[in-house]
Design a protein around this motif. Structure first.
Motif, PDB file in Angstrom:
ATOM      1  N   VAL A  13       0.698  -1.238   0.100  1.00 24.86           N
ATOM      2  CA  VAL A  13       0.028  -0.070  -0.028  1.00 24.86           C
ATOM      3  C   VAL A  13       1.107   1.339  -0.044  1.00 24.86           C
ATOM      4  CG1 VAL A  13      -1.500   1.099   1.535  1.00 24.86           C
ATOM      5  CG2 VAL A  13      -1.881  -1.043   1.153  1.00 24.86           C
ATOM      6  N   ASN A  14       2.043   1.160   0.851  1.00 27.80           N
ATOM      7  CA  ASN A  14       2.767   2.656   0.858  1.00 27.80           C
ATOM      8  C   ASN A  14       3.580   2.684  -0.092  1.00 27.80           C
ATOM      9  OD1 ASN A  14       2.296   3.805   3.683  1.00 27.80           O
ATOM     10  ND2 ASN A  14       2.863   2.005   4.513  1.00 27.80           N
ATOM     11  N   GLU A  33       7.709  -4.695  -7.776  1.00 23.87           N
ATOM     12  CA  GLU A  33       7.331  -5.735  -6.817  1.00 23.87           C
ATOM     13  C   GLU A  33       7.438  -7.311  -6.826  1.00 23.87           C
ATOM     14  OE1 GLU A  33       5.124  -5.638  -3.772  1.00 23.87           O
ATOM     15  OE2 GLU A  33       5.215  -7.840  -4.035  1.00 23.87           O
ATOM     16  N   LYS A  34       7.790  -7.864  -5.738  1.00 24.34           N
ATOM     17  CA  LYS A  34       8.197  -9.401  -6.036  1.00 24.34           C
ATOM     18  C   LYS A  34       7.464 -10.312  -6.176  1.00 24.34           C
ATOM     19  CE  LYS A  34       8.887 -10.918  -1.312  1.00 24.34           C
ATOM     20  NZ  LYS A  34       9.823 -11.709  -0.399  1.00 24.34           N
ATOM     21  N   MET A  41       0.794  -6.835   2.322  1.00 25.54           N
ATOM     22  CA  MET A  41       0.082  -7.337   3.390  1.00 25.54           C
ATOM     23  C   MET A  41      -1.488  -7.242   3.199  1.00 25.54           C
ATOM     24  SD  MET A  41       1.791  -7.079   7.073  1.00 25.54           S
ATOM     25  CE  MET A  41       3.129  -6.166   7.114  1.00 25.54           C
ATOM     26  N   HIS A  54      -8.378  -7.418   6.682  1.00 24.30           N
ATOM     27  CA  HIS A  54      -9.664  -7.546   6.335  1.00 24.30           C
ATOM     28  C   HIS A  54     -10.509  -6.374   6.556  1.00 24.30           C
ATOM     29  CE1 HIS A  54     -10.371 -10.114  10.150  1.00 24.30           C
ATOM     30  NE2 HIS A  54     -10.109  -9.071  10.511  1.00 24.30           N
ATOM     31  N   SER A  55     -10.272  -5.266   7.113  1.00 22.43           N
ATOM     32  CA  SER A  55     -11.208  -4.379   7.446  1.00 22.43           C
ATOM     33  C   SER A  55     -10.336  -2.749   7.427  1.00 22.43           C
ATOM     34  CB  SER A  55     -11.918  -4.163   8.776  1.00 22.43           C
ATOM     35  OG  SER A  55     -10.808  -4.165   9.862  1.00 22.43           O
ATOM     36  N   VAL A 260      13.980  -6.880  -6.198  1.00 20.74           N
ATOM     37  CA  VAL A 260      15.181  -6.123  -6.214  1.00 20.74           C
ATOM     38  C   VAL A 260      16.179  -6.823  -5.160  1.00 20.74           C
ATOM     39  CG1 VAL A 260      15.968  -3.986  -5.511  1.00 20.74           C
ATOM     40  CG2 VAL A 260      13.947  -3.982  -6.685  1.00 20.74           C
ATOM     41  N   ASN A 289      10.135   0.227   0.207  1.00 23.29           N
ATOM     42  CA  ASN A 289       8.829   0.014   1.104  1.00 23.29           C
ATOM     43  C   ASN A 289       9.143  -1.098   2.013  1.00 23.29           C
ATOM     44  OD1 ASN A 289       5.340  -0.973  -0.118  1.00 23.29           O
ATOM     45  ND2 ASN A 289       6.131  -0.671   1.747  1.00 23.29           N
ATOM     46  N   TRP A 451       3.014  -6.534  11.678  1.00 21.06           N
ATOM     47  CA  TRP A 451       1.785  -5.741  11.275  1.00 21.06           C
ATOM     48  C   TRP A 451       2.392  -4.501  10.589  1.00 21.06           C
ATOM     49  CZ3 TRP A 451      -3.442  -7.004  12.946  1.00 21.06           C
ATOM     50  CH2 TRP A 451      -4.463  -6.111  12.673  1.00 21.06           C
ATOM     51  N   HIS A 453       5.723  -3.586  10.373  1.00 16.50           N
ATOM     52  CA  HIS A 453       7.013  -3.683  10.156  1.00 16.50           C
ATOM     53  C   HIS A 453       8.201  -3.364  11.431  1.00 16.50           C
ATOM     54  CE1 HIS A 453       6.732  -3.201   5.328  1.00 16.50           C
ATOM     55  NE2 HIS A 453       5.772  -4.087   6.008  1.00 16.50           N
ATOM     56  N   ALA A 485       5.806   0.838   6.286  1.00 13.54           N
ATOM     57  CA  ALA A 485       5.319   0.984   7.624  1.00 13.54           C
ATOM     58  C   ALA A 485       6.060   1.236   8.775  1.00 13.54           C
ATOM     59  CB  ALA A 485       4.208  -0.320   7.871  1.00 13.54           C
ATOM     60  N   ASP A 492      -0.924  -0.151   9.081  1.00 17.20           N
ATOM     61  CA  ASP A 492      -2.309  -0.321   8.792  1.00 17.20           C
ATOM     62  C   ASP A 492      -2.663   0.253   7.425  1.00 17.20           C
ATOM     63  OD1 ASP A 492      -2.995  -0.713  11.503  1.00 17.20           O
ATOM     64  OD2 ASP A 492      -3.969   1.197  12.091  1.00 17.20           O
ATOM     65  N   VAL A 493      -3.873  -0.180   6.899  1.00 15.03           N
ATOM     66  CA  VAL A 493      -4.093   0.347   5.441  1.00 15.03           C
ATOM     67  C   VAL A 493      -4.604   1.828   5.429  1.00 15.03           C
ATOM     68  CG1 VAL A 493      -5.337  -0.040   3.334  1.00 15.03           C
ATOM     69  CG2 VAL A 493      -4.575  -1.927   4.877  1.00 15.03           C
TER      70      VAL A 493
HETATM   71  C1  FAD Z   1      -2.354 -10.701  10.074  1.00 11.11           C
HETATM   72  C2  FAD Z   1      -2.500  -9.289   9.791  1.00 11.11           C
HETATM   73  C3  FAD Z   1      -3.575  -8.549   9.767  1.00 11.11           C
HETATM   74  C4  FAD Z   1      -3.857  -7.258   9.562  1.00 11.11           C
HETATM   75  N1  FAD Z   1      -5.138  -6.816   9.281  1.00 11.11           N
HETATM   76  C5  FAD Z   1      -5.205  -5.293   8.936  1.00 11.11           C
HETATM   77  C6  FAD Z   1      -6.591  -4.803   8.861  1.00 11.11           C
HETATM   78  O1  FAD Z   1      -7.626  -5.698   8.948  1.00 11.11           O
HETATM   79  N2  FAD Z   1      -6.629  -3.351   8.506  1.00 11.11           N
HETATM   80  C7  FAD Z   1      -5.368  -2.694   8.364  1.00 11.11           C
HETATM   81  O2  FAD Z   1      -5.614  -1.390   8.170  1.00 11.11           O
HETATM   82  N3  FAD Z   1      -4.275  -3.319   8.615  1.00 11.11           N
HETATM   83  C8  FAD Z   1      -4.025  -4.526   8.763  1.00 11.11           C
HETATM   84  N4  FAD Z   1      -2.936  -4.944   8.781  1.00 11.11           N
HETATM   85  C9  FAD Z   1      -1.799  -4.157   8.677  1.00 11.11           C
HETATM   86  C10 FAD Z   1      -1.642  -3.831   7.283  1.00 11.11           C
HETATM   87  O3  FAD Z   1      -1.890  -4.741   6.549  1.00 11.11           O
HETATM   88  C11 FAD Z   1       0.121  -3.414   7.077  1.00 11.11           C
HETATM   89  O4  FAD Z   1       0.493  -2.370   8.246  1.00 11.11           O
HETATM   90  C12 FAD Z   1       0.274  -2.640   5.818  1.00 11.11           C
HETATM   91  O5  FAD Z   1      -0.528  -3.162   4.387  1.00 11.11           O
HETATM   92  C13 FAD Z   1       1.785  -2.490   5.522  1.00 11.11           C
HETATM   93  O6  FAD Z   1       2.042  -1.853   4.308  1.00 11.11           O
HETATM   94  P1  FAD Z   1       3.383  -1.462   3.516  1.00 11.11           P
HETATM   95  O7  FAD Z   1       3.075  -0.834   2.146  1.00 11.11           O
HETATM   96  O8  FAD Z   1       4.113  -0.539   4.313  1.00 11.11           O
HETATM   97  O9  FAD Z   1       4.043  -2.869   3.639  1.00 11.11           O
HETATM   98  P2  FAD Z   1       3.891  -4.322   3.043  1.00 11.11           P
HETATM   99  O10 FAD Z   1       2.271  -4.648   2.841  1.00 11.11           O
HETATM  100  O11 FAD Z   1       4.503  -5.340   3.932  1.00 11.11           O
HETATM  101  O12 FAD Z   1       4.503  -4.240   1.526  1.00 11.11           O
HETATM  102  C14 FAD Z   1       5.931  -4.526   1.291  1.00 11.11           C
HETATM  103  C15 FAD Z   1       5.974  -4.944  -0.111  1.00 11.11           C
HETATM  104  O13 FAD Z   1       7.276  -5.130  -0.657  1.00 11.11           O
HETATM  105  C16 FAD Z   1       7.415  -6.315  -1.405  1.00 11.11           C
HETATM  106  N5  FAD Z   1       8.690  -6.649  -1.458  1.00 11.11           N
HETATM  107  C17 FAD Z   1       9.494  -7.051  -0.381  1.00 11.11           C
HETATM  108  N6  FAD Z   1      10.845  -7.547  -0.772  1.00 11.11           N
HETATM  109  C18 FAD Z   1      10.839  -7.036  -2.044  1.00 11.11           C
HETATM  110  C19 FAD Z   1      11.968  -6.942  -2.756  1.00 11.11           C
HETATM  111  N7  FAD Z   1      13.379  -7.406  -2.665  1.00 11.11           N
HETATM  112  N8  FAD Z   1      11.556  -6.492  -4.295  1.00 11.11           N
HETATM  113  C20 FAD Z   1      10.511  -5.932  -4.681  1.00 11.11           C
HETATM  114  N9  FAD Z   1       9.380  -6.150  -3.858  1.00 11.11           N
HETATM  115  C21 FAD Z   1       9.515  -6.578  -2.547  1.00 11.11           C
HETATM  116  C22 FAD Z   1       6.360  -7.333  -0.810  1.00 11.11           C
HETATM  117  O14 FAD Z   1       5.934  -8.293  -1.566  1.00 11.11           O
HETATM  118  C23 FAD Z   1       5.105  -6.237  -0.453  1.00 11.11           C
HETATM  119  O15 FAD Z   1       4.430  -6.166  -1.530  1.00 11.11           O
HETATM  120  C24 FAD Z   1      -2.662  -6.297   9.053  1.00 11.11           C
HETATM  121  C25 FAD Z   1      -1.543  -7.169   9.209  1.00 11.11           C
HETATM  122  C26 FAD Z   1      -1.506  -8.410   9.620  1.00 11.11           C
HETATM  123  C27 FAD Z   1       0.009  -8.874   9.650  1.00 11.11           C
END
Ligand code: FAD
Length: 510
Positions: A13-14, A33-34, A41, A54-55, A260, A289, A451, A453, A485, A492-493
């Motif tokens: 998302v970020n 994206e890998k 997440m 999921h919410s 990457v 990210n 959740w 990071h 995150a 969070d989302v």
């Molecule tokens: C069990 C669980 C339930 C959750 N439920 C909720 C909820 O209901 N509501 C809510 O708001 N939040 C929820 N969260 C938290 C939320 O999902 C995360 O905080 C948020 O999605 C983090 O986003 P991000 O973009 O920072 O990181 P991430 O979602 O971790 O994204 C990182 C991305 O980098 C990619 N990547 C990794 N390494 C590489 C590489 N070397 N090269 C290229 N790509 C790579 C990964 O595949 C991934 O797509 C939940 C988390 C967990 C663990």
């Protein structure tokens, strides 16, 4: 000539939000994206089952406007859901905007106290949101520069907001924000399910219990956008698809299934990335990210001083939330739950003491035998009916590891726990998926499958997030930024980490 003005490593998302914002500001951006699916997440699922997240309760309207998504878009017009605290005696408790009610409709005696406390925390959340919508204060900008002036105005606004609260409220804010949720909640409410629900909302995804310092901050963070909970129409992956569409509209090049493994440097300046399929792609700006430690492994440690390397290593991220998805035999209401509550958010956290006791085993690398659970009944795209559950206190570093036996045990514990309030649930289950923190780590790279990071604890928040001296998104070599995150304000989302990082990268441009 670089191939791209900026490269985003990771399309969570970020990452998507950071890329889209830069694209909309005229930058030529590539998001790598890998996995074969963007969203990280938020959209990770196994065999088409429910996604990890999921919410929605914290999605920032400011982010939506910055990346050009209409807040009225049909995907975002999902019905707000109420929270239901499940009770063993069948008298469930329903939390709505209008107050707290017994499942049969009568007002709960603790309704007014709950409303007062929640409203107060939402007000504080609004104040903290102002801090979340920008890098944390404390940069070294000259006050008369544009950035310096903006920062000054933002802090002034926060100061006025605090002042408006009045002296006693302001004192209470300062007292509350750093406290533990156990004390604050039980000051105002008797021990039981109403208090237990608030305690549960303060600990999702974190390696803390209600008595741990700073847990009120987590609760306020969760309430920062008003506390309403919705489910996007079509599920979380429909929302991340919408974000992908926004990135494409902004002109971003999306590169799925590409990992990457190296950030390339020219002396102390970013010059590109190397991918696992043997390509090198040039760029002067990289936004990662991923968590700081992983990012630093991609540059190599020699560019950082020893103290910084130590800081990366010491960032705490011990995931504690697992996903247990229960496939249901049919879509009829859950046993023991009135029809009209079937689509609401279900919580099993009968008291603050229960939540604290659930945390205890996790301190010693054990899974909780009586966990805190959040559940939603939902349908996946193939029409299958599921109970999607987040099971809290399944530690990433489980003693003995997350073997198939351990996973089966977690699934059994989840069904047993929910069956106390939903008797006969076990008979309704046609299949189970268990997704543990170690699996989340290997799928997304999030350290410990955490959740956010990085733990949202007092020593890793605001100017200390992800670590002292790294809170303003830039990191080590010129042109390298963090946008996940682990950075301020957290996960969070929500998308503010990605947005703030993109703005920081733009600001750093000559
Ligand atoms: C069990 C669980 C339930 C959750 N439920 C909720 C909820 O209901 N509501 C809510 O708001 N939040 C929820 N969260 C938290 C939320 O999902 C995360 O905080 C948020 O999605 C983090 O986003 P991000 O973009 O920072 O990181 P991430 O979602 O971790 O994204 C990182 C991305 O980098 C990619 N990547 C990794 N390494 C590489 C590489 N070397 N090269 C290229 N790509 C790579 C990964 O595949 C991934 O797509 C939940 C988390 C967990 C663990």
């Amino acid at each position: 000539m670089s191939q791209f003005d900026a490269i985003i490593i990771g399309g969570g998302v970020n990452g998507l939000i950071a890329g889209t914002l830069l694209g909309r500001r005229g930058k030529n951006v590539c998001i790598i994206e890998k996995s074969n699916r963007f969203g990280g997440m938020a959209s990770y699922s196994v065999d088409g089952g429910p996604t990890l997240a999921h919410s929605l309760y914290n999605l920032s309207p400011r982010v939506l406007s910055d990346i050009g998504i209409d807040p009225q878009h049909p995907v975002l017009s999902g019905k707000p859901v109420s929270t239901v605290s499940l009770s063993e005696d069948g008298r469930h408790i329903v939390f709505k905007n209008e107050g707290v009610f017994w499942s049969e409709g009568a007002k709960h005696p603790e309704s007014d106290a709950w409303t007062d406390l929640t409203q107060q925390l939402i007000t504080y959340g609004g104040l903290l949101r102002q801090l979340a919508e920008a890098p944390p204060p404390g940069g070294q900008k000259a006050i008369l520069s544009r950035g310096g002036l903006n920062e000054f105005l933002r802090l002034a606004k926060l100061g006025i907001g605090l002042k408006k609260l009045g002296k006693p409220e302001m004192r209470r804010f300062l007292q509350v924000v750093l406290s533990n949720v156990h004390d604050i909640v039980l000051d105002d409410l008797p021990e039981g399910s109403v208090a237990g629900m608030l305690a549960a909302d303060a600990i999702w995804g974190s390696a803390t219990g209600p008595r741990s310092p700073g847990t009120v901050f987590n609760l306020i963070y969760r309430l920062g956008h008003g506390g309403n909970i919705t489910q996007p129409a079509g599920g979380m992956s429909a929302l991340t698809d919408l974000m992908v569409e926004a990135a494409q509209k902004a002109g971003c090049v999306l590169m799925p299934e590409t990992e990457v493994f190296r950030i390339l440097l020219d002396d102390d300046t970013v010059s590109g990335v190397a991918t696992n399929d043997g390509r090198t792609i040039s760029t002067p700006i990289v936004l990662s990210n991923l968590a700081p430690k992983l990012t630093s492994l991609m540059t190599g440690h020699s560019i950082f001083d020893i103290e910084t390397t130590r800081q990366f290593r010491n960032i705490r991220a011990r995931g504690t939330a697992a996903k247990v998805n229960l496939r249901l035999k049919d879509s009829s209401p859950l046993p023991g739950l009135p029809d009209e509550l079937a689509d609401e958010r279900l919580i099993y956290a009968p008291s603050v003491g229960y939540v604290e006791a659930a945390f205890n085993p996790a301190k010693y690398r054990q899974m909780s035998k009586a966990p805190v659970i959040e559940a939603f009944k939902m349908q996946t795209a193939d029409g299958a009916s599921w109970l999607s559950t987040i099971v809290q206190y399944a530690p990433s570093d489980l003693e003995g590891g997350w073997t198939e036996t351990a996973k089966e045990q977690l699934a059994e514990i989840t069904v047993e726990t929910l069956s106390r309030a939903l008797p006969g649930l076990g008979d309704q289950i046609a299949g189970k998926q268990v997704i543990t923190p170690d699996q989340i780590e290997s799928a997304t790279g999030a350290p410990g499958g955490h959740w956010h990071h990085a733990e949202m604890s007092l020593d890793q928040l605001l100017t200390l997030r992800p670590a002292n001296g790294m809170s303003r998104y830039s990191m080590g070599p010129k042109g390298l930024f963090q946008c996940g995150a682990a950075t301020h304000p957290g996960g969070d989302v929500m998308g503010l980490a990605g947005r703030n990082a993109a703005l920081a990268a733009l600001e750093a441009q000559p």
